[in-house]
Design a protein around this motif. Structure first.
Motif, PDB file in Angstrom:
ATOM      1  N   ASN A  95     -15.993  16.301 -12.053  1.00 33.11           N
ATOM      2  CA  ASN A  95     -14.529  16.621 -11.372  1.00 33.11           C
ATOM      3  C   ASN A  95     -13.668  15.612 -11.195  1.00 33.11           C
ATOM      4  O   ASN A  95     -13.151  15.324 -10.327  1.00 33.11           O
ATOM      5  CB  ASN A  95     -14.981  17.336  -9.968  1.00 33.11           C
ATOM      6  CG  ASN A  95     -15.815  16.326  -9.050  1.00 33.11           C
ATOM      7  OD1 ASN A  95     -15.671  15.326  -9.454  1.00 33.11           O
ATOM      8  ND2 ASN A  95     -16.368  17.113  -7.836  1.00 33.11           N
ATOM      9  N   GLU A  96     -13.686  14.776 -12.298  1.00 36.72           N
ATOM     10  CA  GLU A  96     -12.688  13.601 -12.494  1.00 36.72           C
ATOM     11  C   GLU A  96     -12.001  13.852 -13.818  1.00 36.72           C
ATOM     12  O   GLU A  96     -12.630  13.880 -14.873  1.00 36.72           O
ATOM     13  CB  GLU A  96     -13.550  12.352 -12.231  1.00 36.72           C
ATOM     14  CG  GLU A  96     -14.265  12.280 -10.972  1.00 36.72           C
ATOM     15  CD  GLU A  96     -15.079  10.999 -10.908  1.00 36.72           C
ATOM     16  OE1 GLU A  96     -15.981  10.928  -9.857  1.00 36.72           O
ATOM     17  OE2 GLU A  96     -15.190  10.220 -11.788  1.00 36.72           O
ATOM     18  N   ASP A 124     -27.715   5.658 -13.034  1.00 37.40           N
ATOM     19  CA  ASP A 124     -27.725   6.576 -11.953  1.00 37.40           C
ATOM     20  C   ASP A 124     -28.883   6.170 -11.030  1.00 37.40           C
ATOM     21  O   ASP A 124     -29.873   6.194 -11.887  1.00 37.40           O
ATOM     22  CB  ASP A 124     -27.498   8.151 -12.364  1.00 37.40           C
ATOM     23  CG  ASP A 124     -26.825   8.766 -11.191  1.00 37.40           C
ATOM     24  OD1 ASP A 124     -25.716   9.239 -11.102  1.00 37.40           O
ATOM     25  OD2 ASP A 124     -27.800   8.880 -10.020  1.00 37.40           O
ATOM     26  N   MET A 125     -28.999   6.233  -9.763  1.00 36.94           N
ATOM     27  CA  MET A 125     -30.139   6.099  -9.071  1.00 36.94           C
ATOM     28  C   MET A 125     -31.055   7.507  -9.232  1.00 36.94           C
ATOM     29  O   MET A 125     -32.203   7.180  -8.984  1.00 36.94           O
ATOM     30  CB  MET A 125     -29.600   6.265  -7.644  1.00 36.94           C
ATOM     31  CG  MET A 125     -29.711   4.411  -7.162  1.00 36.94           C
ATOM     32  SD  MET A 125     -29.722   4.247  -5.704  1.00 36.94           S
ATOM     33  CE  MET A 125     -28.690   5.471  -4.855  1.00 36.94           C
ATOM     34  N   ASN A 168     -30.464   1.207  -9.180  1.00 37.42           N
ATOM     35  CA  ASN A 168     -29.172   1.071  -8.253  1.00 37.42           C
ATOM     36  C   ASN A 168     -28.284  -0.015  -9.046  1.00 37.42           C
ATOM     37  O   ASN A 168     -28.584  -0.743  -9.738  1.00 37.42           O
ATOM     38  CB  ASN A 168     -29.893   0.440  -7.085  1.00 37.42           C
ATOM     39  CG  ASN A 168     -28.277   0.559  -6.039  1.00 37.42           C
ATOM     40  OD1 ASN A 168     -27.465   0.159  -6.600  1.00 37.42           O
ATOM     41  ND2 ASN A 168     -28.734   0.612  -4.881  1.00 37.42           N
ATOM     42  N   ILE A 169     -26.999   0.614  -9.230  1.00 36.99           N
ATOM     43  CA  ILE A 169     -26.113  -0.046 -10.066  1.00 36.99           C
ATOM     44  C   ILE A 169     -25.655  -1.357  -9.415  1.00 36.99           C
ATOM     45  O   ILE A 169     -25.322  -2.297 -10.157  1.00 36.99           O
ATOM     46  CB  ILE A 169     -24.656   0.869 -10.293  1.00 36.99           C
ATOM     47  CG1 ILE A 169     -24.105   0.660 -11.423  1.00 36.99           C
ATOM     48  CG2 ILE A 169     -23.840   0.871  -9.038  1.00 36.99           C
ATOM     49  CD1 ILE A 169     -23.055   1.600 -11.913  1.00 36.99           C
ATOM     50  N   ASP A 176     -17.016   7.957  -7.410  1.00 30.83           N
ATOM     51  CA  ASP A 176     -16.601   8.176  -5.764  1.00 30.83           C
ATOM     52  C   ASP A 176     -17.952   7.338  -5.396  1.00 30.83           C
ATOM     53  O   ASP A 176     -18.100   7.850  -4.079  1.00 30.83           O
ATOM     54  CB  ASP A 176     -16.103   9.158  -5.402  1.00 30.83           C
ATOM     55  CG  ASP A 176     -17.073  10.353  -5.523  1.00 30.83           C
ATOM     56  OD1 ASP A 176     -16.881  11.418  -5.010  1.00 30.83           O
ATOM     57  OD2 ASP A 176     -18.080   9.956  -6.449  1.00 30.83           O
ATOM     58  N   TYR A 215      -9.249  13.118  -4.912  1.00 28.22           N
ATOM     59  CA  TYR A 215      -9.587  11.452  -4.784  1.00 28.22           C
ATOM     60  C   TYR A 215      -8.210  10.803  -4.686  1.00 28.22           C
ATOM     61  O   TYR A 215      -7.310  10.907  -4.889  1.00 28.22           O
ATOM     62  CB  TYR A 215     -10.057  11.151  -6.333  1.00 28.22           C
ATOM     63  CG  TYR A 215     -11.480  11.915  -6.528  1.00 28.22           C
ATOM     64  CD1 TYR A 215     -11.461  12.951  -7.589  1.00 28.22           C
ATOM     65  CD2 TYR A 215     -12.659  11.435  -6.146  1.00 28.22           C
ATOM     66  CE1 TYR A 215     -12.793  13.323  -7.935  1.00 28.22           C
ATOM     67  CE2 TYR A 215     -13.587  12.215  -6.389  1.00 28.22           C
ATOM     68  CZ  TYR A 215     -13.715  12.912  -7.567  1.00 28.22           C
ATOM     69  OH  TYR A 215     -14.942  13.510  -7.688  1.00 28.22           O
TER      70      TYR A 215
HETATM   71  C1  LIG Z   1     -20.287   9.726  -7.035  1.00 26.65           C
HETATM   72  S1  LIG Z   1     -20.982  11.166  -7.303  1.00 26.65           S
HETATM   73  C2  LIG Z   1     -20.573  11.531  -8.462  1.00 26.65           C
HETATM   74  C3  LIG Z   1     -19.844  12.982  -8.669  1.00 26.65           C
HETATM   75  C4  LIG Z   1     -18.711  12.991  -9.652  1.00 26.65           C
HETATM   76  N1  LIG Z   1     -17.625  13.463  -8.883  1.00 26.65           N
HETATM   77  C5  LIG Z   1     -18.809  13.399 -10.997  1.00 26.65           C
HETATM   78  O1  LIG Z   1     -17.754  14.022 -11.306  1.00 26.65           O
HETATM   79  O2  LIG Z   1     -19.859  13.406 -11.560  1.00 26.65           O
HETATM   80  C6  LIG Z   1     -22.491  10.819  -7.208  1.00 26.65           C
HETATM   81  C7  LIG Z   1     -23.404  10.098  -7.876  1.00 26.65           C
HETATM   82  O3  LIG Z   1     -23.696   8.778  -8.011  1.00 26.65           O
HETATM   83  C8  LIG Z   1     -24.870   8.212  -7.935  1.00 26.65           C
HETATM   84  N2  LIG Z   1     -24.967   7.248  -6.942  1.00 26.65           N
HETATM   85  C9  LIG Z   1     -24.610   6.948  -5.930  1.00 26.65           C
HETATM   86  N3  LIG Z   1     -24.939   5.587  -5.628  1.00 26.65           N
HETATM   87  C10 LIG Z   1     -25.418   4.963  -6.460  1.00 26.65           C
HETATM   88  C11 LIG Z   1     -25.832   3.632  -6.733  1.00 26.65           C
HETATM   89  N4  LIG Z   1     -25.570   2.888  -5.855  1.00 26.65           N
HETATM   90  N5  LIG Z   1     -26.388   3.201  -7.937  1.00 26.65           N
HETATM   91  C12 LIG Z   1     -26.587   4.317  -8.986  1.00 26.65           C
HETATM   92  N6  LIG Z   1     -25.941   5.451  -8.914  1.00 26.65           N
HETATM   93  C13 LIG Z   1     -25.416   5.783  -7.850  1.00 26.65           C
HETATM   94  C14 LIG Z   1     -25.351   9.492  -7.203  1.00 26.65           C
HETATM   95  O4  LIG Z   1     -26.855   9.663  -7.575  1.00 26.65           O
HETATM   96  C15 LIG Z   1     -24.751  10.776  -8.014  1.00 26.65           C
HETATM   97  O5  LIG Z   1     -25.347  11.295  -9.118  1.00 26.65           O
END
Ligand SMILES: C[S@@+](CC[C@H](N)C(=O)[O-])C[C@H]1O[C@@H](n2cnc3c(N)ncnc32)[C@H](O)[C@@H]1O
Length: 360
Positions: A13-14, A56-57, A265-266, A286, A351
């Motif tokens: 949704n971006e 992605d985590m 974890n990124i 986000d 956003y």
């Molecule tokens: C930020 S949302 C993304 C939704 C977004 N609006 C979209 O359009 O796809 C969450 C994603 O970030 C991932 N995430 C959150 N924190 C993270 C981190 N520290 N490292 C890696 N992935 C992470 C979550 O697993 C999730 O899939």
């Protein structure tokens, strides 16, 4: 927390047109992004950047990305849309057999074990998308004629008059305030971005509602994927994200081998010494809204470590309000005018942005 094992997002949704303006990806660029629905890395694959690292985590989100990439690689355009669920199809499991060999063993085993999701059309099977479909059914029960009218407009001025005269009501505002309230939403949708790190503690529903009304005065509803999902539960072709268009599908096919998908974890990845001074653009979605301020500062320091001089960053915020700490403000050279411009142009109205260059 099972949030990081479930399929939470199957459609992004971006707005890529907005993200592209922030990242300014070049031919030789190495880009890092969050996978989530997979839309972000797929849009980056439309560019001719040198490499995309998609992290992605939640490994399930990466399995979805693999599935979308395999569908683009193995299927013709019409079959690709049908397999994902954009158009009707009764043979999705047969099609899955055609593209299974393009998946990693883990991803193939995962989708083999979740065939029901494939059969229904994976693009609407994320927990977020299933929740919005439920919400859309309820909205259609109470304002079906208004919803039909809203998506029929081709003229923004006419849509504005309709929003003012008929759409923007106290009842709809109250519904948003009730549903987007962490005290309630935690019981029907455990999403950290929606109910754990909310800074608009007083009224997140009001905040989102007012942003929706602003969006409906600046964007045609039929061009806003998020508004379509909220009130119809489906994407309309006019609202297709670029990777769902024929041009996007064709461009991605040319750059398939440039992506590297990582589960983890990124922050850990970007903190690592071997990744220092490597990355030219950061598409962080986000995730700032998925962590407390202290971890957000850790995220900023890890970007600082991984960045090349003048690297571009795009950080989005949902209902959180993160701050760049004083000792990092010289490093994060923000472009406030561009941030305002992107916030206005983003067709998915939730956003706010932090964009700019890393000074090193
Ligand atoms: C930020 S949302 C993304 C939704 C977004 N609006 C979209 O359009 O796809 C969450 C994603 O970030 C991932 N995430 C959150 N924190 C993270 C981190 N520290 N490292 C890696 N992935 C992470 C979550 O697993 C999730 O899939």
């Amino acid at each position: 927390m099972d949030f990081y094992t479930k399929l939470n997002y199957s459609i992004g949704n971006e707005d890529w047109r907005v993200e592209a303006q922030a990242l300014r990806v070049k031919k030789e660029s190495r880009v890092i992004c969050v996978t989530a629905s997979g839309d972000r890395p797929l849009h980056l694959l439309m560019t001719d950047c040198a490499e995309i690292i998609s992290i992605d985590m939640n490994r399930t989100q990466n399995y979805l990305l693999e599935l979308k990439i395999a569908a683009i690689a193995k299927l013709d355009y019409e079959k690709y849309l049908a397999f994902l669920g954009c158009t009707p199809c009764s043979t999705r499991l047969v099609i899955f057999r055609e593209l299974k060999s393009a998946l990693s063993k883990d991803a193939a085993d995962f989708w083999e074990a979740h065939q029901k999701l494939l059969e229904r059309g994976i693009i609407y099977q994320g927990r977020t998308e299933r929740l919005t479909q439920l919400g859309a059914k309820a909205f259609r029960l109470v304002r079906n004629q208004k919803i039909k009218k809203l998506f029929a407009f081709d003229d923004l001025n006419e849509q504005r008059q309709f929003i003012k005269a008929e759409w923007d009501t106290r009842a709809l505002r109250k519904t948003f305030e009730m549903l987007i309230n962490p005290k309630l939403s935690q019981f029907f949708f455990k999403d950290p971005g929606l109910n754990s790190f909310v800074d608009f503690a007083n009224k997140p529903g009001t905040y989102i509602y007012e942003r929706m009304i602003v969006c409906l005065n600046t964007h045609l509803a039929k061009k806003s994927p998020l508004i379509q999902l909220l009130f119809t539960g489906k994407l309309m072709p006019e609202g297709y994200f670029p990777y769902l268009t024929y041009e996007g599908y064709t461009a991605i096919r040319r750059h398939m081998n440039r992506i590297n998908i990582i589960t983890g974890n990124i922050i850990d990845f970007m903190e690592h010494a071997t990744n220092a001074n490597q990355i030219d653009a950061f598409s962080m979605s986000d995730i700032a809204s998925y962590m407390p301020q202290a971890i957000f500062e850790k995220l900023l320091r890890s970007i600082q470590n991984a960045a090349t001089p003048d690297a571009r960053f795009c950080l989005r915020e949902f209902i959180s309000n993160r701050k760049i700490p004083a000792d990092l403000q010289a490093t994060y050279k923000r472009d406030m005018d561009l941030e305002k411009k992107l916030e206005k142009e983003e067709s998915n109205f939730v956003y706010r942005f932090m964009v700019g260059e890393i000074q090193k």
